[in-house]
Design an enzyme around this catalytic site. Structure first.
Site, short mmCIF file in Angstrom:
data_model
loop_
_atom_site.label_atom_id
_atom_site.label_comp_id
_atom_site.label_asym_id
_atom_site.label_seq_id
_atom_site.Cartn_x
_atom_site.Cartn_y
_atom_site.Cartn_z
N GLN A 112 -0.55 15.52 0.74
CA GLN A 112 -0.72 14.74 2.20
C GLN A 112 0.73 15.24 3.12
OE1 GLN A 112 -1.67 10.57 1.57
NE2 GLN A 112 -3.51 11.13 0.64
N GLY A 130 1.88 3.15 -0.32
CA GLY A 130 1.10 3.30 -1.56
C GLY A 130 2.30 3.58 -2.70
N ASP A 159 8.93 -7.07 1.43
CA ASP A 159 10.09 -7.66 0.78
C ASP A 159 10.86 -8.54 1.84
OD1 ASP A 159 9.17 -6.43 -1.68
OD2 ASP A 159 9.87 -4.44 -0.42
N HIS A 187 11.49 -0.43 -3.49
CA HIS A 187 10.50 -1.37 -3.51
C HIS A 187 9.86 -1.54 -4.90
CE1 HIS A 187 7.02 -3.69 -2.78
NE2 HIS A 187 6.26 -2.97 -3.30
P1 NAX Z 1 -6.62 -0.62 -3.26
O1 NAX Z 1 -6.79 -0.03 -4.74
O2 NAX Z 1 -7.42 -1.83 -2.97
O3 NAX Z 1 -7.10 0.71 -2.53
C1 NAX Z 1 -6.33 2.09 -2.64
C2 NAX Z 1 -7.21 3.03 -2.07
O4 NAX Z 1 -6.85 4.26 -2.24
C3 NAX Z 1 -8.44 2.99 -2.89
O5 NAX Z 1 -9.55 2.98 -2.01
C4 NAX Z 1 -8.31 4.69 -3.33
O6 NAX Z 1 -9.74 5.04 -3.60
C5 NAX Z 1 -7.68 5.24 -2.46
N1 NAX Z 1 -7.22 6.54 -2.64
C6 NAX Z 1 -6.44 7.10 -4.05
N2 NAX Z 1 -6.21 8.15 -3.95
C7 NAX Z 1 -6.28 8.65 -2.61
C8 NAX Z 1 -6.14 9.83 -2.00
N3 NAX Z 1 -5.42 10.83 -2.71
N4 NAX Z 1 -6.32 9.83 -0.50
C9 NAX Z 1 -7.04 8.90 0.16
N5 NAX Z 1 -7.22 7.52 -0.66
C10 NAX Z 1 -6.94 7.52 -1.68
O7 NAX Z 1 -4.95 -0.84 -3.09
P2 NAX Z 1 -4.40 -1.68 -2.17
O8 NAX Z 1 -4.35 -2.92 -2.46
O9 NAX Z 1 -5.04 -1.45 -0.64
O10 NAX Z 1 -2.72 -1.01 -2.07
C11 NAX Z 1 -2.55 0.32 -1.67
C12 NAX Z 1 -1.23 0.73 -2.12
O11 NAX Z 1 -0.12 -0.24 -1.65
C13 NAX Z 1 -0.96 0.43 -3.63
O12 NAX Z 1 -0.52 1.72 -4.27
C14 NAX Z 1 -0.14 -0.71 -3.90
O13 NAX Z 1 0.68 -0.67 -4.98
C15 NAX Z 1 0.91 -0.64 -2.65
N6 NAX Z 1 1.34 -1.73 -2.16
C16 NAX Z 1 2.60 -1.64 -1.80
C17 NAX Z 1 3.35 -2.34 -1.44
C18 NAX Z 1 4.69 -2.20 -0.53
O14 NAX Z 1 5.48 -3.31 -0.04
N7 NAX Z 1 5.37 -0.92 -0.51
C19 NAX Z 1 2.95 -4.00 -1.06
C20 NAX Z 1 1.27 -4.05 -1.33
C21 NAX Z 1 0.89 -2.93 -2.14
O15 NAX Z 1 0.95 -3.40 -3.65
#
Ligand code: NAX
Length: 325
Positions: A112, A130, A159, A187
């Site tokens: 990406q 992510g 946070d 994080h």
């Molecule tokens: P979800 O599992 O609901 O959604 C993630 C989506 O990403 C899925 O639909 C998957 O198919 C897609 N995906 C995976 N690889 C991909 C790629 N190469 N290209 C495009 N899409 C791809 O997760 P969600 O609850 O929406 O959380 C998303 C991310 O945020 C996770 O990694 C999570 O750990 C992270 N977070 C980070 C936070 C922060 O403060 N930095 C807090 C919230 C969250 O936990």
């Protein structure tokens, strides 16, 4: 009518995106006179979920939503974008360790980063959510040879907001009464939520809550809030994460004002003795889309130890993905 701004959202079929997209289309980021094109990126396996998301977006009849692009091709998703929210990442599978998660996500963010470099505007603002967010942002930046550190940040605003919310609850005041909250570091559970400079209606927060509550309740509660939400809700934070992403991007685009700062993970250049070359959350002010780390805060021994812990964790993560940097 203004020309639309193109916004990429990766992980567009995921749960954070499901809160974020509707707010973007409603004008909550760029204002009620700015049309947007939403460019949604998903994996080939999850692409089939996007038509349903698009139907719902269109069923809201948002006046500002010019178009929706759905794709599994990062180059198309990032084509000429001004703003990118990188939410998409692989979740940790059963039996997988943190280092396995790092490796699998590292490849996603390397690809990406290259695609952003080739396809996005050179002024693009890329916010990585992510996980592991800080190191994913570093990988994307390292692979985006046409872009610079000024294009990338990782999200520690959730946070930060959790810390403000907790302090407001404790002091029985509004979150608007609180300034100068700081999240330092990664994080992860090793982040350092710091009250040393926070104020509640002009009074030092530590005078209001005491050091014991700060160390025994505040720090661990903020550090572990993600897990607490997960066990209470059965799913990880989503609406609050989308809200934080929006808040961090709004400040990045429109500034912070002078009386307060926000927490944001940016590339370290050695500020506060942190090793250069890791994405570290600092207190920052933003003016004219330029992020400046707040300088010259004094850190006591306790704070220095906490920062060092986060720094060591980030250096270890960086070592694990060194081949992609
Ligand atoms: P979800 O599992 O609901 O959604 C993630 C989506 O990403 C899925 O639909 C998957 O198919 C897609 N995906 C995976 N690889 C991909 C790629 N190469 N290209 C495009 N899409 C791809 O997760 P969600 O609850 O929406 O959380 C998303 C991310 O945020 C996770 O990694 C999570 O750990 C992270 N977070 C980070 C936070 C922060 O403060 N930095 C807090 C919230 C969250 O936990």
């Amino acid at each position: 009518m203004k020309a639309p701004v193109h916004i990429a959202v990766t992980g567009a079929a995921g749960q954070i995106s499901y809160s974020l997209l509707f707010r973007l289309a409603n004008g909550d980021l760029l204002g009620r006179d700015q049309p947007v094109v939403l460019r949604l990126l998903e994996t080939p396996e999850s692409l089939s979920s996007l038509p349903g998301v698009e139907m719902e977006l269109r069923d809201c009849a948002f006046p500002l939503l010019s178009d929706v692009v759905k794709t599994a091709d990062p180059y198309l998703a990032f084509h000429e974008v001004d703003i990118a929210f990188l939410l998409g990442a692989k979740a940790r599978g059963q039996g997988q360790e943190r280092k396995d998660l790092l490796q699998v996500n590292a490849e996603i963010f390397a690809l990406q980063g290259r695609a952003l470099s080739r396809a996005a505007k050179h002024t693009v603002k890329v916010l990585v959510t992510g996980n592991p967010a800080n190191t994913n942002a570093l990988i994307a930046l390292s692979n985006a040879t046409e872009l610079t550190a000024a294009n990338f940040s990782a999200m520690t605003r959730l946070d930060h907001n959790r810390a403000v919310g907790l302090l407001a609850e404790r002091c029985m005041c509004s979150s608007a009464d609180i300034v100068r909250m700081t999240i330092w570091g990664n994080h992860s559970a090793n982040q350092y939520p710091d009250l040393a400079y926070a104020e509640v209606r002009g009074v030092p927060a530590l005078d209001r809550v005491g050091r014991a509550w700060f160390q025994e309740v505040f720090i661990p509660t903020v550090q572990n809030r993600g897990s607490a939400v997960l066990s209470a809700r059965g799913r990880s934070s989503a609406a609050s994460a989308a809200n934080a992403a929006l808040a961090q991007m709004r400040n990045w685009l429109f500034g912070t004002g002078e009386s307060d700062w926000v927490s944001m993970a940016v590339l370290s250049h050695g500020e506060y003795g942190v090793a250069p070359g890791v994405m570290f959350s600092f207190p920052v002010t933003i003016d004219d889309r330029r992020v400046k780390v707040v300088q010259s805060l004094e850190l006591d021994q306790h704070a220095r130890e906490r920062l060092a812990l986060s720094e060591r964790e980030l250096l270890a993560e960086r070592d694990m993905v060194a081949h992609l940097l």
